[in-house]
Structures are given as C-alpha cells and as structure tokens.
Design an enzyme around this catalytic site. Structure first.
Site, PDB file in Angstrom:
ATOM      1  N   HIS A   1      -3.866 -17.648 -28.251  1.00  0.00           N
ATOM      2  CA  HIS A   1      -5.041 -18.008 -29.070  1.00  0.00           C
ATOM      3  C   HIS A   1      -4.785 -17.521 -30.500  1.00  0.00           C
ATOM      4  CE1 HIS A   1      -7.351 -19.395 -25.669  1.00  0.00           C
ATOM      5  NE2 HIS A   1      -7.106 -18.271 -25.018  1.00  0.00           N
TER       6      HIS A   1
ATOM      7  N   ASP B   1      -4.214 -22.340 -28.484  1.00  0.00           N
ATOM      8  CA  ASP B   1      -5.000 -23.086 -29.474  1.00  0.00           C
ATOM      9  C   ASP B   1      -4.857 -22.353 -30.802  1.00  0.00           C
ATOM     10  OD1 ASP B   1      -6.850 -20.988 -29.001  1.00  0.00           O
ATOM     11  OD2 ASP B   1      -8.312 -22.287 -28.021  1.00  0.00           O
TER      12      ASP B   1
HETATM   13  C1  XIL Z   1     -13.034 -19.490 -21.781  1.00  0.00           C
HETATM   14  C2  XIL Z   1     -13.462 -20.936 -21.537  1.00  0.00           C
HETATM   15  O1  XIL Z   1     -12.700 -21.770 -22.363  1.00  0.00           O
HETATM   16  C3  XIL Z   1     -14.931 -21.094 -21.830  1.00  0.00           C
HETATM   17  O2  XIL Z   1     -15.376 -22.394 -21.453  1.00  0.00           O
HETATM   18  C4  XIL Z   1     -15.751 -20.041 -21.086  1.00  0.00           C
HETATM   19  O3  XIL Z   1     -17.108 -20.140 -21.463  1.00  0.00           O
HETATM   20  C5  XIL Z   1     -15.231 -18.658 -21.400  1.00  0.00           C
HETATM   21  O4  XIL Z   1     -13.844 -18.595 -21.085  1.00  0.00           O
HETATM   22  N1  XIL Z   1      -9.149 -16.184 -22.258  1.00  0.00           N
HETATM   23  C6  XIL Z   1      -9.119 -16.693 -20.994  1.00  0.00           C
HETATM   24  C7  XIL Z   1      -9.898 -17.914 -20.676  1.00  0.00           C
HETATM   25  O5  XIL Z   1      -8.338 -16.213 -20.155  1.00  0.00           O
HETATM   26  O6  XIL Z   1     -10.320 -17.945 -19.343  1.00  0.00           O
HETATM   27  C8  XIL Z   1     -11.077 -18.084 -21.594  1.00  0.00           C
HETATM   28  O7  XIL Z   1     -11.693 -19.342 -21.334  1.00  0.00           O
HETATM   29  C9  XIL Z   1     -10.634 -17.969 -23.035  1.00  0.00           C
HETATM   30  C10 XIL Z   1     -10.022 -16.630 -23.318  1.00  0.00           C
END
Ligand code: XIL
Length: 349
Positions: A237, A268
C-alpha cells in the site's frame, strides 16, 4: 530464470518511455490483457475481489475474468465474515469466489486467518481464558483451511503481526497466547492442507526497515525450527507523496535467499486528490517498481492489486483526501498505471 534476472536494465531503461507512451485503449484482444502479459513470467497477476461488485456489476466481473489469473477475497474470508457466530460458518460468499476463479482458470489466495482487525464481536468481547482462545483459534484455522483444501493455494496465515519498530503487535493473540501463537497458526494450517503455501503478510515491509528486519529474523527462526512457513507477503500500500521503497529488491532478494516464496499481495498507490498527470506518472512508477522487484526475484510468485478500479477502492473511505489508488478509473478506463504494469510484464518476456 536467467531472463527474469536480466530484466532490470531493460526495464529501467524502457520504463519512462513505457509509462509516458501509455496506450489509452482498453484491452482489445486477449493478447492485450494483463494476464496475457504475465504469462510465462513466473509471476501471477492478481486482484482483490469485492463480492458485491462481482455479483452486481457485469463490467467489473468481465474485467476480473479477463485481466487477472489470481484472485483474493477483499473481505469475505476474514474472520467476522466467515465465522460470524462461534462455530457457525458462512461459506457461501467465499465459495462463490472459488467457483468464479475455477470457471476462469484463476488461482485463489486466501486472506486471512489471524489478524487483529475485522474479527467478530463474540471473539473480541467475550472474556475467554487463554486456553479457550487457543482452542478457538485452532478450530477456526483448521475448519477454514480444511474447507478450502485444494481450492486455496496460498494463505495469509498471519496478517500484520509486527509494529513499525519491529516489536510484536499487542493483540488479543499475543496477550493471551504469547508469541508462540504464530508458529502454532502455521502448524495448524499446514495440518489442515499440507499442500497450501503459508504466508506471513504485512504493510510497510516492502523495503528494508525495522519491520521487514523483524520478519526476516522471524522467518529464519521459524524455518530453523521446522515450522511450515513458505512465503513472505508484502501488501504494497504505497502513496506517491511518500516516494517508493528503493530497497525493495534487496529485501525480496534476502527472503529469496532464505528459500521462501515472496508475493506482493495488496498493491495500490494512492495520491492526495485531485489527480494530475504528474501524480499519475508517479503512480505508474510505483506499481512498476514493486513488479520489477518481483520479476527480478527467483521466488516471487504473484503480484496482486488491492482492487483494480477506483469504482470500489477502499482508499477514499480510509485515507482522508486521498484516492485514485488503482490501475483503472471509476469508469473502468485504464490509467498510465495499468499500462506500466502491462509494459513491465512485457519487457520481462
Ligand atoms: C480492507 C478492505 O479493502 C476494506 O474493504 C475493509 O473495509 C477493510 O479492509 N490490509 C489488509 C486488508 O490486509 O485486508 C485490508 O482490506 C487493507 C489493509
């Protein structure tokens, strides 16, 4: 394998051109898809899937099928979704994803078995003894992994267990069971499906830093103790305003050397809105940087984006004033980032 390791110079040289000359057209033929570009590279191209969008949005569904050869449930395999009441499992949404993947020749990454977020309230609010919690965790992992045996090929067994400074995160599991819960989780998952590849997974662990050092030490230690751990997942991320981790390849390579697989699991690249052309260029560079590291590594097996379109991205809801974090716009038009991923794969062929 030689090809994979020789791509660095080529990719670096060609990247600026590839990103700036991004072809605007949506994939016109099968050869223009991301999954076609990834074919033969040894790296699968995946996306997180929003099950409501998959059910209700035909355009979205068509792109998941056409562009990706790996899928991850964005939410429906998390504890609160899969075991909303103790001992009562709701498999249906996750099973639908497994069926969709099978129909489209895709593999499924399982996400996630042990985490501190998105747990059901019965688990976090009731006062269980440590012995009860251990039993609950064991039952949950064994039941879930057994249900998807042979259908989910990789599991994020534990998610986000370290703090930024490399100490273990204070969670219900650490507090009640001590640090040994991590090894136990891997052993239980392995007993339930001996063929599944079992991963650690976290964010901000892409480059070399205190957190990834902690993962490196933990992986080494667990491997030396014979704990069945097979992979290191980096969520990826990123944000253009932070720059990108320059040491990502060195980090991936040191896990390579430990003999475990690696994967980018939730990539992302967000930006402070509004979008402009410079930020979009930088975003393409961010997506490509992680993909290059994966292509250069020996055992990096997959690169998954956390949603491929802004239409359903989690970013605007969580990071104030930020967005546009995925490779396709809300209108499902490809961005420079989508072309950067495509060209980086192509150059590695
Ligand atoms: C996020 C989802 O994208 C959302 O829809 C949900 O509300 C919260 O979780 N790290 C992770 C993911 O391991 O499971 C998370 O996903 C984003 C951060």
């Amino acid at each position: 394998m030689a090809t994979r390791r020789n791509v660095l110079a080529v990719v670096a040289l060609a990247l600026a051109t590839a990103v700036s000359s991004a072809a605007p057209a949506v994939a016109g033929s099968d050869n223009d898809t991301l999954r076609a570009a990834a074919r033969g590279s040894g790296v699968r191209i995946g996306t997180a899937v929003d099950m409501n969008a998959l059910a209700n949005d035909a355009e979205y569904r068509a792109l998941v099928a056409a562009q990706f050869d790996s899928v991850t449930a964005e939410n429906v395999m998390k504890w609160e979704a899969i075991e909303p009441q103790q001992g009562q499992y709701d498999w249906a949404p996750a099973d639908r994803l497994v069926d969709f993947a099978k129909a489209n020749g895709q593999v499924v990454r399982g996400h996630t078995l042990v985490w501190h977020n998105q747990n059901p309230s019965w688990l976090t609010e009731d006062a269980f003894t440590p012995a009860q919690l251990r039993q609950i965790l064991r039952d949950h992992i064994k039941t879930q992994v057994r249900h998807f045996k042979g259908k989910v090929y990789q599991w994020d067994v534990v998610n986000e267990v370290f703090n930024e400074d490399g100490t273990l995160r204070d969670t219900i599991w650490l507090r009640n069971l001590g640090p040994g819960y991590i090894a136990d989780a891997f052993r239980w998952a392995h007993e339930a499906d001996p063929k599944a590849k079992l991963y650690l997974n976290d964010y901000n662990n892409e480059g070399i830093n205190a957190k990834s050092d902690a993962y490196y030490a933990l992986t080494k230690q667990l491997r030396s103790q014979g704990v069945p751990i097979h992979g290191y997942g980096m969520q990826g991320h990123l944000g253009v305003q932070y720059g990108f981790p320059g040491s990502v390849f060195d980090n991936v390579r040191r896990f390579d050397a430990l003999g475990v697989q690696t994967a980018f699991t939730e990539v992302d690249v967000r930006m402070i809105l509004p979008v402009d052309a410079t930020k979009e260029q930088a975003q393409g560079y961010g997506f490509s940087t992680l993909l290059q590291a994966c292509l250069l590594a020996r055992h990096c097996v997959s690169y998954t984006v956390w949603g491929f379109t802004d239409r359903y991205s989690w970013v605007p809801g969580v990071f104030d004033g930020q967005g546009s974090a995925t490779p396709y716009t809300e209108a499902l038009e490809p961005k420079p980032a989508r072309e950067a991923i495509f060209h980086t794969f192509q150059l590695a062929r």
